[in-house]
Motif scaffolding. Structure first.
Motif, PDB file in Angstrom:
ATOM      1  N   ASN A   1      41.198  47.068  41.545  1.00 37.73           N
ATOM      2  CA  ASN A   1      41.708  46.060  40.593  1.00 37.73           C
ATOM      3  C   ASN A   1      41.321  44.658  41.029  1.00 37.73           C
ATOM      4  OD1 ASN A   1      43.016  47.777  38.696  1.00 37.73           O
ATOM      5  ND2 ASN A   1      44.712  48.049  40.130  1.00 37.73           N
TER       6      ASN A   1
ATOM      7  N   MET B   1      38.920  41.531  32.730  1.00 40.58           N
ATOM      8  CA  MET B   1      39.251  40.577  33.786  1.00 40.58           C
ATOM      9  C   MET B   1      38.338  39.375  33.600  1.00 40.58           C
ATOM     10  SD  MET B   1      39.673  43.186  37.014  1.00 40.58           S
ATOM     11  CE  MET B   1      40.869  42.178  37.919  1.00 40.58           C
TER      12      MET B   1
ATOM     13  N   ALA C   1      44.349  42.094  41.950  1.00 40.67           N
ATOM     14  CA  ALA C   1      45.551  42.303  41.145  1.00 40.67           C
ATOM     15  C   ALA C   1      46.418  43.372  41.791  1.00 40.67           C
ATOM     16  CB  ALA C   1      45.172  42.727  39.735  1.00 40.67           C
TER      17      ALA C   1
ATOM     18  N   TYR D   1      48.186  37.593  32.311  1.00 40.55           N
ATOM     19  CA  TYR D   1      48.514  37.326  33.704  1.00 40.55           C
ATOM     20  C   TYR D   1      47.445  36.434  34.318  1.00 40.55           C
ATOM     21  CZ  TYR D   1      51.843  41.113  33.123  1.00 40.55           C
ATOM     22  OH  TYR D   1      52.873  41.902  32.677  1.00 40.55           O
TER      23      TYR D   1
ATOM     24  N   LEU E   1      48.302  38.188  40.706  1.00 39.62           N
ATOM     25  CA  LEU E   1      46.892  37.928  40.972  1.00 39.62           C
ATOM     26  C   LEU E   1      46.777  36.913  42.099  1.00 39.62           C
ATOM     27  CD1 LEU E   1      45.651  37.564  37.282  1.00 39.62           C
ATOM     28  CD2 LEU E   1      45.502  39.575  38.730  1.00 39.62           C
TER      29      LEU E   1
ATOM     30  N   GLY F   1      46.242  33.976  37.900  1.00 39.01           N
ATOM     31  CA  GLY F   1      46.420  33.627  39.286  1.00 39.01           C
ATOM     32  C   GLY F   1      46.865  32.183  39.430  1.00 39.01           C
TER      33      GLY F   1
ATOM     34  N   CYS G   1      39.440  37.906  43.488  1.00 44.64           N
ATOM     35  CA  CYS G   1      40.784  37.971  42.912  1.00 44.64           C
ATOM     36  C   CYS G   1      41.238  39.417  42.937  1.00 44.64           C
ATOM     37  CB  CYS G   1      40.781  37.435  41.492  1.00 44.64           C
ATOM     38  SG  CYS G   1      42.364  37.586  40.628  1.00 44.64           S
TER      39      CYS G   1
ATOM     40  N   VAL H   1      43.836  38.511  33.732  1.00 44.91           N
ATOM     41  CA  VAL H   1      43.601  39.879  33.268  1.00 44.91           C
ATOM     42  C   VAL H   1      44.220  40.064  31.891  1.00 44.91           C
ATOM     43  CG1 VAL H   1      43.562  40.772  35.616  1.00 44.91           C
ATOM     44  CG2 VAL H   1      45.686  40.876  34.299  1.00 44.91           C
TER      45      VAL H   1
ATOM     46  N   CYS I   1      41.698  33.262  37.940  1.00 42.23           N
ATOM     47  CA  CYS I   1      41.398  34.592  37.421  1.00 42.23           C
ATOM     48  C   CYS I   1      42.542  35.021  36.498  1.00 42.23           C
ATOM     49  CB  CYS I   1      41.171  35.609  38.537  1.00 42.23           C
ATOM     50  SG  CYS I   1      42.638  36.121  39.419  1.00 42.23           S
TER      51      CYS I   1
ATOM     52  N   GLU J   1      43.916  34.766  44.221  1.00 44.35           N
ATOM     53  CA  GLU J   1      42.520  34.347  44.321  1.00 44.35           C
ATOM     54  C   GLU J   1      42.221  33.834  45.722  1.00 44.35           C
ATOM     55  OE1 GLU J   1      43.348  32.487  39.980  1.00 44.35           O
ATOM     56  OE2 GLU J   1      44.285  32.103  41.924  1.00 44.35           O
TER      57      GLU J   1
END
Length: 118
Positions: free
Chosen positions: A76, A34, A24, A107, A4, A109, A22, A97, A95, A6
Motif C-alpha cells: 500500500n 493513489m 498507507a 485520505y 498516510l 498525508g 508514502c 488515496v 499523497c 510521506e
C-alpha cells in the motif's frame, strides 16, 4: 480509516532529483487510486500524478517526462521519482488515496516539503 505517512522531501538544486514515498496503513480500506498533489505558497493545491490499482498513470503537463509515479500494492505504498527538478517545483507535496466506489481522494498525508534552489 487510513493513515498516510510521506517521506523523502528536502532541499535540492535545480536539475537534481528526489524520490518521495508514502505508505498507507490502517484497517478496513480498499485502495483504488493513489496520487501525489502539491501546493506552492499562494497557490491552490494541484494534481501532480495519479496511478490506478492496475498501474495506469496520469501526469500534470508540467511534470511529464520528469516525474514518475509508481506503487507497491502489496505494501500500500506509492512513490514519486522526481528528476530534472526546477525551482517552480517547490511546494508541499501530499499523497492521497481514493477508495473503490468513491470519486474523490478521501485520505491525505501530512505533506512533505520539496524546495528546489536555482
Amino acid at each position: 480509516q487510513v493513515q498516510l505517512v510521506e517521506s523523502g522531501g528536502g532541499l535540492v538544486q535545480a536539475g537534481g532529483s528526489l524520490k518521495l514515498s508514502c505508505a498507507a496503513s490502517g484497517s478496513d480500506f480498499d485502495i483504488n487510486a493513489m496520487g501525489w498533489f502539491r501546493q506552492a505558497p499562494g497557490k491552490q493545491r494541484e494534481l501532480v500524478a495519479i496511478i490506478s490499482s492496475g498501474g495506469s498513470t496520469n501526469y500534470a503537463d508540467s511534470v511529464k517526462g520528469r516525474f514518475t509515479i509508481s506503487r507497491d500494492n502489496a505494501k500500500n505504498a506509492v512513490f514519486l521519482q522526481m528528476n530534472s527538478l526546477k525551482p517552480e517545483d517547490t511546494a508541499v507535496y501530499y499523497c492521497a488515496v481514493r477508495e473503490w466506489g468513491l470519486r474523490t481522494f478521501g485520505y491525505w498525508g501530512q505533506g512533505t516539503q520539496v524546495t528546489v534552489s536555482s
